[in-house]
Every structure is written in C-alpha cells, then in structure tokens.
Motif scaffolding. Structure first.
Motif, mmCIF file in Angstrom:
data_model
loop_
_atom_site.group_PDB
_atom_site.id
_atom_site.type_symbol
_atom_site.label_atom_id
_atom_site.label_comp_id
_atom_site.label_asym_id
_atom_site.label_seq_id
_atom_site.Cartn_x
_atom_site.Cartn_y
_atom_site.Cartn_z
ATOM 1 N N ASN A 54 0.808 -1.219 0.000
ATOM 2 C CA ASN A 54 0.000 0.000 0.000
ATOM 3 C C ASN A 54 0.842 1.269 0.000
ATOM 4 O O ASN A 54 0.351 2.336 -0.365
ATOM 5 N N TYR A 55 2.093 1.170 0.412
ATOM 6 C CA TYR A 55 2.960 2.346 0.526
ATOM 7 C C TYR A 55 4.082 2.385 -0.516
ATOM 8 O O TYR A 55 4.835 3.348 -0.556
ATOM 9 N N LEU A 56 4.193 1.362 -1.322
ATOM 10 C CA LEU A 56 5.287 1.302 -2.290
ATOM 11 C C LEU A 56 4.977 2.002 -3.613
ATOM 12 O O LEU A 56 5.809 1.984 -4.511
ATOM 13 N N ASP A 108 8.415 5.975 6.862
ATOM 14 C CA ASP A 108 7.931 7.262 7.380
ATOM 15 C C ASP A 108 6.440 7.429 7.093
ATOM 16 O O ASP A 108 5.682 7.883 7.950
ATOM 17 N N ALA A 109 6.009 7.040 5.897
ATOM 18 C CA ALA A 109 4.579 7.129 5.558
ATOM 19 C C ALA A 109 3.737 6.219 6.460
ATOM 20 O O ALA A 109 2.658 6.595 6.910
ATOM 21 N N ILE A 110 4.244 5.031 6.738
ATOM 22 C CA ILE A 110 3.537 4.107 7.636
ATOM 23 C C ILE A 110 3.433 4.732 9.028
ATOM 24 O O ILE A 110 2.376 4.703 9.662
ATOM 25 N N ALA A 111 4.525 5.315 9.494
ATOM 26 C CA ALA A 111 4.536 5.921 10.836
ATOM 27 C C ALA A 111 3.555 7.080 10.917
ATOM 28 O O ALA A 111 2.853 7.233 11.920
ATOM 29 N N LYS A 112 3.476 7.885 9.880
ATOM 30 C CA LYS A 112 2.551 9.029 9.894
ATOM 31 C C LYS A 112 1.113 8.551 9.898
ATOM 32 O O LYS A 112 0.262 9.156 10.572
ATOM 33 N N ASP A 113 0.806 7.503 9.175
ATOM 34 C CA ASP A 113 -0.558 6.960 9.161
ATOM 35 C C ASP A 113 -0.917 6.272 10.480
ATOM 36 O O ASP A 113 -2.083 6.153 10.818
ATOM 37 N N LYS A 114 0.091 5.822 11.190
ATOM 38 C CA LYS A 114 -0.112 5.114 12.460
ATOM 39 C C LYS A 114 -0.601 6.052 13.545
ATOM 40 O O LYS A 114 -1.275 5.644 14.474
ATOM 41 N N LYS A 115 -0.243 7.333 13.421
ATOM 42 C CA LYS A 115 -0.578 8.310 14.474
ATOM 43 C C LYS A 115 -2.037 8.631 14.520
ATOM 44 O O LYS A 115 -2.808 8.537 13.694
#
Length: 132
Positions: free
Chosen positions: A65-67, A125-132
């Motif tokens: 989903n993020y690639l 980084d994109a995964i981490a931002k969506d996790k918040k």
C-alpha cells in the motif's frame, strides 16, 4: 554481547537466507552462534524473525500500500527484508517508530544502495505518519 543493531542485521540476514532457500533449521543456530548472538539477544532475534514470518502476508500487504508503483515482490531482496523488519517493529512491537525507521535506514546504508535508503525511509515514514 551483541547490540540491538547487530540483532537486526542478523534478522535481515536470516530473512534473506530463508527467501534464498536456505535450510533454516540448522543454519539459523549456526549463524547466530557465529555472530555471537546469545542468550537474551538470541531470544530477541528469534522473536523478531518468527514474528515477521508469522505476520508476513499482513506486513507485505501493508507495504504494498505504501510502495506506490511497485509491489513488495518487485524490489530487491535485501530492501524487502529491511522493510519487513521496520514495518513489523512499528506495527507489532513497542519499539518507537522513529527508532525502527532509523535502524532500517542504517541497515539500508550498510546493506543496500543509496536509492534504497530513500525508498526505505519514505515507505516507513509514511507508515509511521498513518499510524498516528
């Protein structure tokens, strides 16, 4: 005593070896002993390795989903293993996302190409931002 970073290097190596078809039953014990990964650090290594394998389809689906235009199977094997480790730590452990990303970037710097560093950093980084 091995550091957490050395443990992560070993996890990436074990994932890579498994993907390349190594017989893991004996290889992993010998490899960890050779790298002097013992006791608590060995338990941590095995926990990360097994956790990634147990959640592999979910991790790969998330990474897809993020690639962007790529799929996880289309990128280099070392990069794939580093992304899997980073995504696993952010999603399934209590490791802070910033630490997981930093460790993944350091691993990419040691084991992969310059362009891979940017890819790994961007995806995690994109995964981490969506996790918040």
């Amino acid at each position: 005593m091995a550091t957490r970073h050395q443990v992560r290097q070993c996890v990436v190596s074990l994932l890579y070896a498994k993907e390349m078809g190594s017989e893991m039953e004996h290889f992993s014990d010998e490899f960890l002993e050779e790298k002097k990964i013992r006791n608590d650090q060995k338990s941590f290594t095995i926990s990360l390795y097994n956790g990634i394998l147990e959640n592999l389809s979910s991790i790969d689906e998330q990474l897809d989903n993020y690639l962007g235009k790529w799929k996880i199977g289309e990128i280099g094997s070392v990069e794939r293993q580093i992304l899997r480790l980073g995504a696993y730590e952010m999603r399934y452990s209590d490791i802070d996302s910033a630490i997981a990303i930093n460790e993944a970037v350091i691993l990419a710097n040691e084991l992969a190409s310059e362009s891979s560093i940017k890819l790994i950093n961007g995806v995690l980084d994109a995964i981490a931002k969506d996790k918040k």
